[in-house]
Design an enzyme around this catalytic site. Structure first.
Site, short mmCIF file in Angstrom:
data_model
loop_
_atom_site.label_atom_id
_atom_site.label_comp_id
_atom_site.label_asym_id
_atom_site.label_seq_id
_atom_site.Cartn_x
_atom_site.Cartn_y
_atom_site.Cartn_z
N GLY A 39 6.53 -24.76 6.87
CA GLY A 39 7.92 -25.80 7.39
C GLY A 39 8.44 -26.03 8.55
O GLY A 39 9.94 -26.39 8.56
N GLU B 208 -13.86 -6.86 -15.73
CA GLU B 208 -11.74 -7.11 -15.52
C GLU B 208 -11.32 -6.19 -16.44
O GLU B 208 -9.61 -5.93 -15.45
CB GLU B 208 -11.85 -9.05 -16.63
CG GLU B 208 -12.53 -9.75 -15.72
CD GLU B 208 -11.86 -9.77 -14.11
OE1 GLU B 208 -11.14 -9.49 -13.92
OE2 GLU B 208 -12.68 -10.51 -13.58
P1 ADP Z 1 4.33 -26.89 9.09
O1 ADP Z 1 5.25 -25.32 9.36
O2 ADP Z 1 2.95 -26.80 8.85
O3 ADP Z 1 4.37 -28.00 9.18
P2 ADP Z 1 5.48 -28.38 6.44
O4 ADP Z 1 6.73 -28.55 7.99
O5 ADP Z 1 4.29 -29.62 7.06
O6 ADP Z 1 4.79 -27.26 7.03
O7 ADP Z 1 5.41 -28.11 4.93
C1 ADP Z 1 5.11 -29.57 4.85
C2 ADP Z 1 5.65 -28.85 3.04
O8 ADP Z 1 5.65 -28.18 2.17
C3 ADP Z 1 6.75 -29.64 3.74
O9 ADP Z 1 7.06 -31.05 3.74
C4 ADP Z 1 7.64 -29.18 2.04
O10 ADP Z 1 7.38 -29.46 0.88
C5 ADP Z 1 7.65 -27.49 1.88
N1 ADP Z 1 7.81 -26.80 2.20
C6 ADP Z 1 7.29 -25.45 3.30
N2 ADP Z 1 8.23 -25.51 3.61
C7 ADP Z 1 9.59 -25.52 2.62
C8 ADP Z 1 10.47 -24.73 2.69
N3 ADP Z 1 10.68 -23.58 3.47
N4 ADP Z 1 11.47 -24.91 1.64
C9 ADP Z 1 11.07 -26.59 1.70
N5 ADP Z 1 9.71 -27.03 1.34
C10 ADP Z 1 9.28 -25.87 2.21
ZN ZN Z 2 -13.85 -8.17 -9.89
#
Ligand code: ADP
Ligand code: ZN
Ligand code: MG
Length: 613
Positions: free
Chosen positions: A214, A431
Site C-alpha cells: 500500500g 498429505e
Molecule cells: P505498493 O506498496 O506496491 O505500492 P499499492 O499501494 O500499489 O502497493 O497497493 C496495491 C493495492 O493493494 C492497492 O490498490 C489496494 O487495493 C491494496 N492494498 C494494499 N495495501 C492496502 C491497505 N493497507 N489497505 C487497503 N488496501 C490495500
Molecule cells: Zn508435501
C-alpha cells in the site's frame, strides 16, 4: 524572451529549408513531372498517318528521338493534338518535312500554361514541405519528449492530478505509516503553524516495504487528505534515451511543483533512478545525471514553501546514501506486511465494495492468510466475488472467500486433471503424513484443511495449517516442529509404499530453507554460537541471502543443516509408525472425500481406534 528567440530561429530555419527544397524539386522532379504529363496527353499512331498529316500540312511541330517521332497536329478548328509513332528507316523524311517549311523541329513539347507552371513548381512544393515539416518534426518532438529544435528542454507533461479520490480510510492496517503521514498533511494544511515556531518539516519521506503493502496507495491518500495538487511520476519515467533528458525532466517537475505549492511530489519506485552511484568507469551516465539533478533540486527549494516529496521503494538498501541524508529523504516510513488485525481490517475495507452475506468471519480468513500483502488480500476479495458470480449467486459467502484464499495461494483447481488411482493414493498418504505429524506435535500449528484436488500451480494436494493467533517470534521448538511436519509427507510415502516420489520437492525446499536459517541467522544450531553466517541482501524482495563465512564453515553449515533435517525426518517416521492405523484410516477417508476439514480430521484422529481386523 527565450521563447521568442527560439521562434525566430525556427522561422529562419524553415525558410532556408523550404528554399533548398524548392530548388531541388525544380531541378530534379519538375522536368520528369512535366514529361510524364505530356506523355499522358500523347496518342499513339502509325507511320503512314504521320506521313499523311505531313502531306496535308497540318503538322506544326516534330521531334525526332532515338526510336520514336513525336508530332503535333492542328486541325481545321485549331485544336492541337500530340501524337507519337515509331521511327522508320526513312532517309527521305527530312527533305519531305522541309517541303512543308512551316514545321518546327525538335521543339520542346513540355509546355504548360504559365499559371499551372507556377503552381506546380512553386506553390505545390511549399505546401508539401509544410506538411512534411509538421508531420516529421511534431512526431519527432513527441518522441524525444521535447522540442526537436532545442534538445535538453523537455516539455514535461502536467503530472498534476488535483484529486486522487483516496483518503486514509481506504488504507487499513498501516497505522504507524498513517500517523507519520498525518503530520505531513497537517503541515500542508497549515504551513505557518510550523514555520512560526521555526521548525523545518522533513522535505521528503521515503515509504519502504514489500510490494503490495500500500505504498502507492498511502501517497495517494495523503494527497486526498491534504486536498493539494499531487504530482505523481514513476522513477522509470525519468529514464530516457538521451543523456540529460532525465535531468531536464527533474528540473521541470520541480519548477512546476514550486509554482503549484503547497503540493506533493510523489516519485514511485525511486530505486530506478536512486541507485547507489558506483565508481565504475562508463557507468550509467544518464541515470547519474538524473540522480544528481534530483539531489540538487531537493537541496535547492525552500522547505517552508510547502512542497513535500514522497517516494516509494521496495529496495531501500540499494539507494544512494546521499538521498537519505537529513534534508532529503530523511524520514523513512515503513509499510510492512499487515499483521492479523491489519489483514482483517484490509479485508473489511475491500469487502465494502462487494455485496456480501451477513456475518462473514473475516478473522478466519485473516488467520489463514499469514504473510499475505494488502494487494493479495484485495485480490482474494475480488476472486471471491468472481466465484460468486460464476456460481450464479448475488452475494459473496464464506466458502467463496475460503476457496479464493486457496486460489491465491495455490492457483485454481484443476478439476479435469487425470490422475491414476495409484498416484492418488500416494498423494493422499503424503498429505495425511503431513497432517498427522503436525497434529502429534505440540508446537505445530493446527491443521485447517487437507485436499488432494490438484491446483494450477502444480501442487497435487496440500495441507493447510492455520495458527490460532498472531505469532511474531519463532521458537526453536516451533521451527523444528515445522521441519518435522514438512518431512511428514515423504515419510508416509516411505513407510507405506517403501519408495519415494518427486512430489516432496517443495517440502524439501522449504525445510532446507528453514533449517539453513536456523543455522546461519537464528543461532539455533548446536555447533555454532550466535554468529551471523549469512546476511539478507534484499529484505523486501524475497530475502535473498549472501554467505559471509569461510568455505570450511560453509561446509560445516551444510552438514549441520543436513543433520537437523535428518533428525526431523526420523522423528516424523517414528510418529507415523506409532500411528500407522490412523494413517491408513485417514488416508482412505481423504481418498474418498478429496477434501477434508480440520475438524473432520481431528474427529477421526481422536476417536477410539477400532481393533485392527
Ligand atoms: P505498493 O506498496 O506496491 O505500492 P499499492 O499501494 O500499489 O502497493 O497497493 C496495491 C493495492 O493493494 C492497492 O490498490 C489496494 O487495493 C491494496 N492494498 C494494499 N495495501 C492496502 C491497505 N493497507 N489497505 C487497503 N488496501 C490495500
Ligand atoms: Zn508435501
Ligand atoms: Mg507501488
Amino acid at each position: 524572451m527565450k521563447d521568442d528567440k527560439n521562434y525566430i530561429k525556427r522561422i529562419i530555419g524553415f525558410i532556408v529549408f523550404s528554399l533548398i527544397g524548392v530548388l531541388i524539386l525544380n531541378a530534379l522532379v519538375m522536368p520528369a513531372l512535366s514529361k510524364a504529363q505530356t506523355r499522358a496527353q500523347t496518342k499513339e499512331t502509325n507511320y503512314s498517318f504521320f506521313l499523311n498529316k505531313v502531306d496535308e500540312g497540318s503538322v506544326t511541330q516534330v521531334k525526332i528521338e532515338n526510336n520514336e517521332i513525336r508530332f503535333e497536329v492542328v486541325d481545321e478548328e485549331g485544336n492541337r493534338q500530340l501524337y507519337s509513332t515509331s521511327k522508320m528507316d526513312d532517309p527521305d523524311l527530312v527533305s519531305r518535312l522541309h517541303e512543308h517549311g512551316e514545321i518546327i523541329f525538335n521543339e520542346s513539347f513540355e509546355q504548360n500554361s504559365l499559371l499551372v507552371n507556377f503552381l506546380v513548381s512553386w506553390v505545390l512544393p511549399i505546401v508539401i514541405l509544410i506538411v512534411l515539416w509538421n508531420v516529421l518534426f511534431k512526431g519527432m518532438a513527441k518522441h524525444l519528449g521535447g522540442n526537436a529544435m532545442s534538445f535538453g528542454k523537455s516539455n514535461a507533461k502536467i503530472y498534476v492530478k488535483a484529486q486522487t479520490g483516496k483518503t486514509f480510510d481506504d488504507v487499513a492496517g498501516q497505522d504507524e505509516a498513517k500517523e507519520a503521514l498525518e503530520e505531513i498533511v497537517d503541515f500542508l494544511h497549515n504551513p505557518s503553524k510550523y514555520s512560526d515556531i521555526g521548525a523545518d518539516l522533513p522535505k521528503g519521506a521515503l515509504l519502504v516495504g514489500p510490494p503490495g503493502t500500500g505504498k502507492t496507495l498511502l501517497a495517494q491518500a495523503v494527497a486526498g487528505e491534504a486536498e493539494v495538487p499531487f504530482f505523481s511520476i514513476s522513477g522509470s519515467e525519468f529514464v530516457e534515451m538521451f543523456v540529460g533528458m532525465g535531468a531536464a525532466k527533474v528540473r521541470d517537475l520541480f519548477k512546476q511543483a514550486t509554482e503549484k505549492a503547497p503540493c506533493i511530489v510523489f516519485i514511485d519506485e525511486i530505486d530506478t533512478i536512486g541507485k547507489k552511484r558506483d565508481g565504475n568507469l562508463g557507468g550509467n551516465d544518464e541515470r547519474e545525471q538524473t540522480l544528481n539533478q534530483l539531489l540538487t533540486e531537493m537541496d535547492g527549494f525552500d522547505g517552508k514553501k510547502g512542497v513535500v516529496i514522497l517516494a516509494a521503494t521496495n529496495r531501500p538498501e540499494s539507494l544512494d546514501p546521499a538521498l537519505l541524508r537529513p534534508g532529503r529523504f530523511d524520514r523513512r516510513i515503513p509499510a510492512e506486511l499487515p499483521d492479523l488485525a491489519g489483514r482483517e481490517a484490509i479485508l473489511q475495507v475491500h469487502a465494502k465494495k462487494v455485496k456480501m452475506e451477513e456475518n462473514i468471519d473475516f478473522n478466519a480468513i485473516a488467520r489463514a492468510t499469514a504473510g499475505a500483502s494488502g494487494a493479495e488480500l484485495a485480490n482474494i476479495i475480488n476472486e471471491a466475488a468472481l466465484r460468486a458470480v460464476r456460481n450464479g449467486r448475488s452475494l459473496v459467502n464464506q466458502s467463496d472467500l475460503e476457496e479464493s484464499v486457496e486460489v491465491v495461494i495455490a492457483g485454481y483447481q484443476r478439476k479435469n486433471a487425470v490422475i491414476s488411482q495409484k498416484e492418488k493414493e500416494i498423494i493422499a498418504y503424503h498429505e495425511i503424513g503431513h497432517a498427522l505429524v503436525a497434529a502429534k506435535q505440540k508446537d505445530a500449528a493446527p491443521v485447517h484443511k487437507i485436499t488432494i484436488i490438484p491446483r494450477t500451480s502444480g501442487a497435487l494436494g496440500y495441507t493447510m495449517q492455520v495458527d490460532e493467533g498472531e505469532k511474531f517470534l519463532l521458537t526453536k521448538e516451533e521451527a523444528l516442529a515445522r521441519i518435522t511436519t514438512l518431512t511428514g509427507g515423504r515419510s508416509a510415502e516411505e513407510l507405506i509404499f517403501n519408495s519415494c516420489t518427486s512430489g516432496a520437492s517443495n517440502d524439501i525446499e522449504q525445510a532446507t530453507k528453514l533449517a539453513r536459517a536456523m543455522v546461519t541467522r537464528y543461532g539455533m544450531s548446536d555447533s555454532f554460537d550466535m554468529i551471523a553466517l549469512e546476511t539478507i541482501t534484499n529484505q523486501y524482495l524475497g530475502g535473498d541471502t549472501a554467505l559471509a563465512c569461510s568455505p570450511e564453515t560453509a561446509a560445516r553449515i551444510d552438514e549441520e543443516v543436513n543433520s537437523i533435517v535428518r533428525s526431523s525426518h526420523e522423528k516424523a517416521m517414528d510418529i507415523l509408525r506409532e500411528n500407522i492405523d490412523k494413517l491408513h484410516e485417514l488416508a482412505h477417508f481423504l481418498l474418498d472425500k478429496e477434501t477434508i476439514t480440520g475438524e473432520e480430521f481431528m474427529e477421526i484422529l481422536n476417536k477410539e481406534t477400532e481393533p485392527a481386523v
